[in-house]
Design a protein around this motif. Structure first.
Motif, PDB file in Angstrom:
ATOM      1  N   TRP A  39       0.887  -1.177   0.000  1.00 34.68           N
ATOM      2  CA  TRP A  39       0.000   0.000   0.000  1.00 34.68           C
ATOM      3  C   TRP A  39       0.913   1.212   0.000  1.00 34.68           C
ATOM      4  N   TYR A  43       0.009  11.449   2.454  1.00 32.40           N
ATOM      5  CA  TYR A  43      -0.830  12.256   3.350  1.00 32.40           C
ATOM      6  C   TYR A  43      -0.258  13.666   3.369  1.00 32.40           C
ATOM      7  N   THR A  62      -8.704   2.838   2.416  1.00 28.98           N
ATOM      8  CA  THR A  62      -8.532   2.846   3.871  1.00 28.98           C
ATOM      9  C   THR A  62      -9.608   3.710   4.512  1.00 28.98           C
ATOM     10  N   ILE A  67      -6.013  11.733   9.735  1.00 29.88           N
ATOM     11  CA  ILE A  67      -5.245  11.240  10.894  1.00 29.88           C
ATOM     12  C   ILE A  67      -4.788  12.456  11.706  1.00 29.88           C
ATOM     13  N   LYS A  71      -1.227  10.853  16.259  1.00 28.52           N
ATOM     14  CA  LYS A  71      -1.867   9.530  16.259  1.00 28.52           C
ATOM     15  C   LYS A  71      -1.257   8.637  15.180  1.00 28.52           C
ATOM     16  N   GLY A  72      -0.988   7.399  15.565  1.00 29.95           N
ATOM     17  CA  GLY A  72      -0.450   6.427  14.614  1.00 29.95           C
ATOM     18  C   GLY A  72       0.963   6.794  14.195  1.00 29.95           C
ATOM     19  N   ILE A  73       1.510   6.007  13.314  1.00 32.59           N
ATOM     20  CA  ILE A  73       2.865   6.258  12.823  1.00 32.59           C
ATOM     21  C   ILE A  73       2.876   7.567  12.029  1.00 32.59           C
ATOM     22  N   CYS A  74       1.836   7.748  11.197  1.00 34.81           N
ATOM     23  CA  CYS A  74       1.772   8.948  10.357  1.00 34.81           C
ATOM     24  C   CYS A  74       1.689  10.209  11.203  1.00 34.81           C
ATOM     25  N   GLY A  75       0.803  10.193  12.193  1.00 37.56           N
ATOM     26  CA  GLY A  75       0.625  11.360  13.043  1.00 37.56           C
ATOM     27  C   GLY A  75       1.874  11.683  13.859  1.00 37.56           C
ATOM     28  N   TYR A  95      -0.219   2.904  16.943  1.00 36.51           N
ATOM     29  CA  TYR A  95      -0.283   2.446  15.558  1.00 36.51           C
ATOM     30  C   TYR A  95      -1.743   2.355  15.160  1.00 36.51           C
ATOM     31  N   ILE A  96      -2.054   2.790  13.933  1.00 35.81           N
ATOM     32  CA  ILE A  96      -3.430   2.691  13.417  1.00 35.81           C
ATOM     33  C   ILE A  96      -3.440   1.594  12.354  1.00 35.81           C
ATOM     34  N   CYS A  98      -4.599  -0.454   9.300  1.00 38.05           N
ATOM     35  CA  CYS A  98      -5.452  -0.271   8.124  1.00 38.05           C
ATOM     36  C   CYS A  98      -5.917  -1.612   7.588  1.00 38.05           C
ATOM     37  N   GLU A 105       5.769  -1.036   8.261  1.00 38.74           N
ATOM     38  CA  GLU A 105       5.392   0.261   7.678  1.00 38.74           C
ATOM     39  C   GLU A 105       6.609   1.180   7.656  1.00 38.74           C
ATOM     40  N   ASP A 121       3.662   7.192   2.834  1.00 39.36           N
ATOM     41  CA  ASP A 121       3.410   6.092   3.771  1.00 39.36           C
ATOM     42  C   ASP A 121       3.348   4.798   2.964  1.00 39.36           C
ATOM     43  N   ASP A 123       2.867   0.574   3.402  1.00 40.18           N
ATOM     44  CA  ASP A 123       2.592  -0.615   4.210  1.00 40.18           C
ATOM     45  C   ASP A 123       3.136  -1.828   3.482  1.00 40.18           C
TER      46      ASP A 123
HETATM   47  N1  SME Z   1      -0.774   2.735   9.779  1.00 41.87           N
HETATM   48  C1  SME Z   1      -0.835   4.164   9.704  1.00 41.87           C
HETATM   49  C2  SME Z   1      -2.195   4.630   9.270  1.00 41.87           C
HETATM   50  C3  SME Z   1      -2.336   4.813   7.817  1.00 41.87           C
HETATM   51  S1  SME Z   1      -2.592   3.364   6.985  1.00 41.87           S
HETATM   52  O1  SME Z   1      -1.329   2.553   7.068  1.00 41.87           O
HETATM   53  C4  SME Z   1      -2.939   3.617   5.389  1.00 41.87           C
HETATM   54  C5  SME Z   1      -0.467   4.786  11.024  1.00 41.87           C
HETATM   55  O2  SME Z   1      -0.308   4.090  12.026  1.00 41.87           O
HETATM   56  O3  SME Z   1      -0.330   5.996  11.075  1.00 41.87           O
END
Ligand code: SME
Length: 149
Positions: A39, A43, A62, A67, A71-75, A95-96, A98, A105, A121, A123
């Motif tokens: 994936w 973002y 997704t 986001i 929050k999550g890896i992206c945030g 971690y969020i 998907c 990731e 990003d 995956d």
């Molecule tokens: N896993 C990501 C969220 C985005 S999805 O992978 C598309 C995260 O933890 O920020």
């Protein structure tokens, strides 16, 4: 592999398409050509809000279009301005998820005029697949995309 892909990414950037189409083409190219990319998406900071909004992507849709920062890896990358490689997503608290198939990731911030305005990003359904080569390649991709934003 990445040495072959770099000029292809540049030729997408140099094409006559819109920026949105160029970013879509890059997502599709690298998802198709890199076996451990399952994936691929961009973002971007959503206006003045402390949140990220999904742009172009290739792979399964997704639920995480937005986001919040932190929050999550992206945030987390939105706040740290640092590359973030996660070899095993199960080992991450913040971690969020998907998709249940995702094992690893990588998130690389995208800078324009030294400001962190977004990120790429990736995956992977493969465990621990990412190396410095991925980091350097994705930094290159982001620097190319920064030229068209
Ligand atoms: N896993 C990501 C969220 C985005 S999805 O992978 C598309 C995260 O933890 O920020």
């Amino acid at each position: 592999m990445f040495d072959v892909l770099r000029p292809l990414v540049s030729s997408i950037i140099d094409s006559n398409n819109s920026s949105d189409v160029k970013m879509q083409d890059i997502c599709e190219l690298i998802k198709a050509e890199v076996p451990h990319y399952d994936w691929v998406g961009f973002y971007f900071k959503n206006g003045d809000k402390r949140e990220l909004k999904l742009g172009a992507y290739a792979g399964e849709p997704t639920d995480h279009n937005i986001i919040p920062f932190g929050k999550g890896i992206c945030g987390q990358v939105a706040e740290s301005n640092q590359n973030f490689i996660v070899p095993d997503v199960k080992a991450q608290d913040n971690y969020i998820a998907c998709s249940i198939t995702v094992k690893a990731e990588i998130v690389i911030p995208l800078f324009m005029n030294e400001e962190n305005i977004g990120q790429i990003d990736i995956d992977s359904n493969t465990a621990n697949p990412f190396t410095k080569d991925d980091e350097h390649f994705l930094e290159f991709v982001n620097s190319e995309v920064a030229k068209i934003l």
